[in-house]
Enzyme design. Structure first.
Site, PDB file in Angstrom:
ATOM      1  N   GLU A  22      -3.488   7.358   7.431  1.00 57.64           N
ATOM      2  CA  GLU A  22      -2.447   8.331   6.920  1.00 57.64           C
ATOM      3  C   GLU A  22      -3.122  10.011   6.839  1.00 57.64           C
ATOM      4  O   GLU A  22      -2.808  10.354   7.036  1.00 57.64           O
ATOM      5  CB  GLU A  22      -2.062   7.812   5.734  1.00 57.64           C
ATOM      6  CG  GLU A  22      -0.531   6.848   6.520  1.00 57.64           C
ATOM      7  CD  GLU A  22       0.285   6.998   4.818  1.00 57.64           C
ATOM      8  OE1 GLU A  22      -0.511   6.281   4.362  1.00 57.64           O
ATOM      9  OE2 GLU A  22       0.929   7.121   5.074  1.00 57.64           O
ATOM     10  N   ASN A  58      12.733  10.644 -22.379  1.00 55.25           N
ATOM     11  CA  ASN A  58      11.876  10.316 -21.126  1.00 55.25           C
ATOM     12  C   ASN A  58      11.288   8.972 -21.057  1.00 55.25           C
ATOM     13  O   ASN A  58      10.307   9.148 -22.156  1.00 55.25           O
ATOM     14  CB  ASN A  58      11.032  11.077 -20.555  1.00 55.25           C
ATOM     15  CG  ASN A  58      10.108  10.570 -19.625  1.00 55.25           C
ATOM     16  OD1 ASN A  58      10.244   9.611 -18.871  1.00 55.25           O
ATOM     17  ND2 ASN A  58       8.670  11.609 -19.620  1.00 55.25           N
ATOM     18  N   GLY A  59      11.310   7.842 -20.499  1.00 58.09           N
ATOM     19  CA  GLY A  59      11.042   7.159 -20.830  1.00 58.09           C
ATOM     20  C   GLY A  59      11.868   5.453 -20.461  1.00 58.09           C
ATOM     21  O   GLY A  59      13.342   5.707 -20.444  1.00 58.09           O
ATOM     22  N   GLU A  80      -3.472  -2.619   3.820  1.00 54.42           N
ATOM     23  CA  GLU A  80      -2.355  -1.139   2.953  1.00 54.42           C
ATOM     24  C   GLU A  80      -4.054  -0.612   3.105  1.00 54.42           C
ATOM     25  O   GLU A  80      -3.683   0.762   3.153  1.00 54.42           O
ATOM     26  CB  GLU A  80      -2.201  -1.910   1.620  1.00 54.42           C
ATOM     27  CG  GLU A  80      -1.553  -0.916   0.687  1.00 54.42           C
ATOM     28  CD  GLU A  80      -0.432   0.539   1.478  1.00 54.42           C
ATOM     29  OE1 GLU A  80      -0.448  -0.325   2.524  1.00 54.42           O
ATOM     30  OE2 GLU A  80      -0.659   1.482   1.064  1.00 54.42           O
ATOM     31  N   LYS A  82      -3.456   3.977   4.733  1.00 54.32           N
ATOM     32  CA  LYS A  82      -4.297   5.135   3.672  1.00 54.32           C
ATOM     33  C   LYS A  82      -4.997   5.400   4.678  1.00 54.32           C
ATOM     34  O   LYS A  82      -5.028   6.877   4.726  1.00 54.32           O
ATOM     35  CB  LYS A  82      -4.582   4.436   2.410  1.00 54.32           C
ATOM     36  CG  LYS A  82      -4.238   4.695   1.177  1.00 54.32           C
ATOM     37  CD  LYS A  82      -2.899   4.330   0.770  1.00 54.32           C
ATOM     38  CE  LYS A  82      -1.326   4.553   1.673  1.00 54.32           C
ATOM     39  NZ  LYS A  82      -0.669   4.369   1.670  1.00 54.32           N
ATOM     40  N   ARG A 121       9.063  17.696  -9.033  1.00 53.46           N
ATOM     41  CA  ARG A 121       8.737  15.895  -9.280  1.00 53.46           C
ATOM     42  C   ARG A 121      10.057  14.855  -9.335  1.00 53.46           C
ATOM     43  O   ARG A 121      10.027  13.803  -9.252  1.00 53.46           O
ATOM     44  CB  ARG A 121       8.333  15.982 -11.208  1.00 53.46           C
ATOM     45  CG  ARG A 121       7.250  16.314 -11.452  1.00 53.46           C
ATOM     46  CD  ARG A 121       7.300  16.603 -12.910  1.00 53.46           C
ATOM     47  NE  ARG A 121       8.266  16.177 -13.516  1.00 53.46           N
ATOM     48  CZ  ARG A 121       7.563  15.436 -15.437  1.00 53.46           C
ATOM     49  NH1 ARG A 121       6.147  15.776 -15.110  1.00 53.46           N
ATOM     50  NH2 ARG A 121       7.871  14.973 -16.660  1.00 53.46           N
ATOM     51  N   TRP A 142      15.770  11.333 -14.052  1.00 50.71           N
ATOM     52  CA  TRP A 142      14.926   9.943 -12.871  1.00 50.71           C
ATOM     53  C   TRP A 142      15.910   8.950 -13.587  1.00 50.71           C
ATOM     54  O   TRP A 142      15.301   8.338 -13.845  1.00 50.71           O
ATOM     55  CB  TRP A 142      13.795  11.158 -12.507  1.00 50.71           C
ATOM     56  CG  TRP A 142      12.991   9.676 -11.764  1.00 50.71           C
ATOM     57  CD1 TRP A 142      12.159   7.976 -11.869  1.00 50.71           C
ATOM     58  CD2 TRP A 142      13.267   9.322  -9.710  1.00 50.71           C
ATOM     59  NE1 TRP A 142      11.891   7.800 -10.717  1.00 50.71           N
ATOM     60  CE2 TRP A 142      12.161   8.201  -9.729  1.00 50.71           C
ATOM     61  CE3 TRP A 142      13.264  10.448  -9.712  1.00 50.71           C
ATOM     62  CZ2 TRP A 142      11.772   7.514  -8.736  1.00 50.71           C
ATOM     63  CZ3 TRP A 142      12.935  10.208  -7.840  1.00 50.71           C
ATOM     64  CH2 TRP A 142      12.005   8.605  -7.537  1.00 50.71           C
ATOM     65  N   CYS A 180      10.856  11.625 -15.836  1.00 51.30           N
ATOM     66  CA  CYS A 180      12.350  12.768 -15.899  1.00 51.30           C
ATOM     67  C   CYS A 180      11.291  14.300 -16.728  1.00 51.30           C
ATOM     68  O   CYS A 180      10.493  13.949 -17.288  1.00 51.30           O
ATOM     69  CB  CYS A 180      12.975  12.484 -17.373  1.00 51.30           C
ATOM     70  SG  CYS A 180      13.427  10.894 -17.158  1.00 51.30           S
ATOM     71  N   HIS A 195     -12.863 -12.237  18.382  1.00 51.58           N
ATOM     72  CA  HIS A 195     -11.912 -12.437  19.378  1.00 51.58           C
ATOM     73  C   HIS A 195     -11.909 -10.980  19.935  1.00 51.58           C
ATOM     74  O   HIS A 195     -10.766 -11.091  20.717  1.00 51.58           O
ATOM     75  CB  HIS A 195     -10.488 -13.572  18.682  1.00 51.58           C
ATOM     76  CG  HIS A 195     -11.255 -14.484  18.185  1.00 51.58           C
ATOM     77  ND1 HIS A 195     -11.549 -15.896  19.016  1.00 51.58           N
ATOM     78  CD2 HIS A 195     -11.074 -15.613  17.008  1.00 51.58           C
ATOM     79  CE1 HIS A 195     -12.037 -17.015  18.543  1.00 51.58           C
ATOM     80  NE2 HIS A 195     -11.684 -16.317  17.123  1.00 51.58           N
ATOM     81  N   LYS A 241       7.744  12.128   3.945  1.00 47.51           N
ATOM     82  CA  LYS A 241       7.698  10.812   2.632  1.00 47.51           C
ATOM     83  C   LYS A 241       9.096   9.880   2.911  1.00 47.51           C
ATOM     84  O   LYS A 241       8.691   8.603   2.536  1.00 47.51           O
ATOM     85  CB  LYS A 241       8.389  11.929   1.381  1.00 47.51           C
ATOM     86  CG  LYS A 241       7.932  10.451   0.118  1.00 47.51           C
ATOM     87  CD  LYS A 241       6.703  10.346  -0.305  1.00 47.51           C
ATOM     88  CE  LYS A 241       6.103   9.185  -0.920  1.00 47.51           C
ATOM     89  NZ  LYS A 241       5.392   8.008  -1.164  1.00 47.51           N
TER      90      LYS A 241
HETATM   91  C1  AGP Z   1       2.993   4.817   2.785  1.00 42.98           C
HETATM   92  O1  AGP Z   1       1.817   5.379   2.871  1.00 42.98           O
HETATM   93  C2  AGP Z   1       3.546   5.580   3.833  1.00 42.98           C
HETATM   94  N1  AGP Z   1       4.155   6.675   3.046  1.00 42.98           N
HETATM   95  C3  AGP Z   1       4.863   4.742   4.208  1.00 42.98           C
HETATM   96  O2  AGP Z   1       4.850   4.130   5.380  1.00 42.98           O
HETATM   97  C4  AGP Z   1       5.784   4.096   3.520  1.00 42.98           C
HETATM   98  O3  AGP Z   1       5.948   3.471   3.293  1.00 42.98           O
HETATM   99  C5  AGP Z   1       6.913   3.069   4.433  1.00 42.98           C
HETATM  100  O4  AGP Z   1       7.484   4.799   5.312  1.00 42.98           O
HETATM  101  C6  AGP Z   1       8.566   2.936   3.872  1.00 42.98           C
HETATM  102  O5  AGP Z   1       8.879   3.944   3.188  1.00 42.98           O
HETATM  103  P1  AGP Z   1       9.950   3.346   2.021  1.00 42.98           P
HETATM  104  O6  AGP Z   1       9.082   2.385   0.840  1.00 42.98           O
HETATM  105  O7  AGP Z   1      10.990   4.428   1.103  1.00 42.98           O
HETATM  106  O8  AGP Z   1      11.196   2.525   2.429  1.00 42.98           O
END
Ligand code: AGP
Length: 614
Positions: free
Chosen positions: A493, A103-104, A486, A490, A28, A77, A2, A509, A609
């Site tokens: 991306e 906040n918390g 993962e 990362k 934020r 938030w 927050c 394989h 996002k």
């Molecule tokens: C991860 O770095 C990405 N931004 C993307 O894979 C993300 O995890 C995916 O779109 C799912 O989003 P969500 O967790 O908001 O559902």
């Protein structure tokens, strides 16, 4: 999480000033906003709060912004209770003479709320925060002063807080305190400012006091008195801010991604908070599902996208290992079209940071139609997935700004681990002390992640050497394979370098045909029983002149610099929890390689996002 701002002093535009300061924290994310104003001679603190953006609050000010007075303001938030006008801060006591922002998370709010309700206090909101306002009110008479009442109330709460309290009792004063949530005081001439973060006050002063855990402050226009919660005087050095606003918004880091990587120890602590019992058991007061039903599912299906899907892969391994039940993980966009085997005996775990991903939401609805019980692991309170799922288990990563997910992933892992341990505990099939032993190791993770983050020089050196790689493979077995997925996501991306994860045994394989000079293979070797096997993969890579980078536990020398070109070492925990530690150097590697290549780190090309279209 927050946003907090506050002002004491003589400006007639003090409300406008605190709202403008909040705008500097808008990046934020928040779901509602509110303000409290107090002036000498008034019988009550004036409180105004609105769901949605600050503009909604500003539209409702109706002259309040020209009133002057002592002000506290807040952007919320949501953590406890949906985003709406009533749950927005500030919260007041029954008399309306006290108002506060927070906040918390107050961990023990349920018990306190019950006691206060029995004593006649009337609660208006669903929040944990409102408890504090009534608790202060309940101490006013016995403590003899507002300051004493605030101290007494805070000594009764457990959890995390940065709070600011105003009252008609002392209209020229703000009382503030913090534990585990940030709070700073901006120092002016004949006026002082409060905020949860430095950018909020930078338009007015560059001299700030950064409060530490346990600090208690009395702030008036004339000065600031700092003490411990029990009243011992404190001295904190004044910090002169030389950053520009954009750097300050990122806490001094160049990008949100690296800031959020460093947020992870706290995000893990926040997600564990209130869910571990004194005897190292797991508690989920928020779950309404009867235990008998929870332990009775014969099938668990995990559905998610991207990073959340990768978290689900770790969850599957953990649940199968711990609960010995079949678990399936499905990409949400495929789920509906795969004619999934889901019925009333199925627990569908839906994972999402945003809670708004269209494919994941559609999968949740499909699982419900087919009769499954749905449980969402979500970061954004009140989001569509959180609202529609039968049960919600929130992660407390706080707002994640960088498109590439980091702290949401580790908190999803923590949420999934806790849920598995909770089911195991309620099933009571494991030996005595088994769940407690896991829980103790979970509790060490924040410090272990922080330890990795204290010295990142080895990752930075590796990033310099590897930034020119044409392609990356991430190899692992078992939990390492899940974490490798993962790691690869990362890197691709944020660096735009092709990266793929493979089960280490699959290398020969097919993908081995691609290994040649310029190709880097990241070999995860954190699973004790699988150590020898990953060594053979490394040999296969080295024989083709590929570059090998090992990620190993500190003290394990099986993959040292004699075998691989470079090694990144992480602390040890139970093998099943190693993804939480192994992902940290991979996040850092992705970040520093992207930095070397000058990429748009926080907003990679072509990505959003929250993906709200199918
Ligand atoms: C991860 O770095 C990405 N931004 C993307 O894979 C993300 O995890 C995916 O779109 C799912 O989003 P969500 O967790 O908001 O559902």
């Amino acid at each position: 999480m927050c946003g907090i701002t506050g002002y004491v002093g003589g400006r007639a535009n003090s409300v406008r000033l605190t709202l403008d300061s909040l705008k500097r924290l808008e990046y934020r994310g928040y779901d509602s906003a509110g303000v409290a104003v107090v002036k000498p001679g008034e019988a009550q603190v004036t409180v105004l709060k609105k769901k949605g953006k600050l503009g909604n609050l500003e539209a409702a000010l109706d002259g309040l912004d020209r009133s002057g007075g002592t002000v506290i303001a807040h952007t919320r938030w949501a953590t406890h209770g949906r985003p709406n006008d009533v749950n927005a801060h500030p919260h007041s006591d029954c008399s309306g003479r006290i108002a506060l922002i927070h906040n918390g998370i107050i961990e023990n709010y349920i018990g306190l709320k019950q006691t206060l309700t029995e004593a006649g206090h009337i609660f208006k909101s669903d929040t944990d925060t409102e408890v504090l306002a009534h608790l202060i009110e309940s101490h006013l008479n016995s403590a003899g002063s507002l300051e004493g009442a605030v101290r007494a109330a805070l000594s009764e709460v457990t959890g995390a807080y940065a709070i600011c309290v105003v009252s008609t009792e002392e209209p020229d004063t703000i009382y503030a305190a913090k534990t585990a949530s940030p709070l700073i005081i901006g120092l002016g001439e004949g006026e002082n400012f409060l905020a949860s973060d430095i950018p909020a006050v930078m338009g007015y002063t560059r001299n700030v006091l950064v409060l530490e855990d346990g600090d208690f402050a009395k702030i008036t226009p004339e000065g600031v008195t700092l003490t411990t919660l029990s009243g011992h005087p404190l001295n904190r050095e004044v910090f002169h801010v030389t950053w520009d606003v954009s750097t300050a918004q990122k806490g001094g880091y160049p990008h949100f991604m690296i800031k959020e990587i460093y947020d992870q120890p706290q995000a893990i602590r926040d997600t564990l908070r209130g869910r571990i019992t004194e005897t190292h058991g797991v508690a989920f007061p928020e779950l309404t599902l009867p235990t008998s039903k929870l332990v009775d599912f014969n099938r668990i299906v995990i559905v998610a996208c991207g990073t959340a899907y990768n978290a689900g892969l770790v969850g599957k391994n953990f649940y199968e290992h711990l609960l010995r039940r079949p678990v399936e993980v499905q990409v949400a966009s495929e789920f509906r079209y795969n004619d999934p085997i889901v019925d009333a005996q199925t627990l569908a775990i839906i994972i999402s940071q945003s809670g708004e991903t269209a494919d994941t939401l559609a999968a949740l609805r499909e699982a419900k139609i087919k009769g499954a019980t749905t449980l969402a692991v979500v970061n954004v309170v009140g989001s569509s997935i959180a609202r529609e799922a039968d049960e919600v288990l929130y992660t407390y990563a706080g707002p994640e700004i960088c498109v590439a997910s980091t702290k949401a992933y580790v908190t999803q892992l923590i949420g999934l681990y806790l849920l598995g341990l909770y089911i195991a505990q309620e099933e009571n099939k494991l030996g005595p002390g088994v769940v407690a032993a896991y829980v103790e190791q979970l509790q060490n993770l924040p410090e272990q992640v922080a330890e990795i983050l204290t010295d990142t020089s080895a990752v930075q050196d590796a990033a310099k050497q590897l930034a020119s790689s044409s392609s990356f493979f991430f190899l692992g077995r078992g939990f390492d394979y899940a974490a490798a997925q993962e790691g690869a996501l990362k890197l691709k991306e944020v660096s735009y370098i092709h990266a793929e994860a493979y089960a280490a045994g699959e290398l020969k394989h097919g993908p081995l045909a691609l290994v040649e000079p310029g190709v880097t293979v990241v070999c995860l070797a954190t699973q004790s029983a699988l150590y020898d096997k990953i060594q053979s993969s490394v040999k296969e890579v080295k024989a083709r002149d590929g570059t090998a980078l090992g990620i190993v536990k500190i003290g394990d020398e099986g993959l040292n610099e004699n075998f691989v070109d470079m090694v990144l070492r992480v602390p040890s925990t139970h093998d099943t929890f190693m993804p939480v530690l192994a992902i940290i150097p991979m996040q850092l590697l992705a970040y520093y390689i992207a930095s070397e290549l000058g990429r748009e780190i926080d907003q990679p090309r072509n990505l959003a996002k929250s993906v709200t279209v199918e």
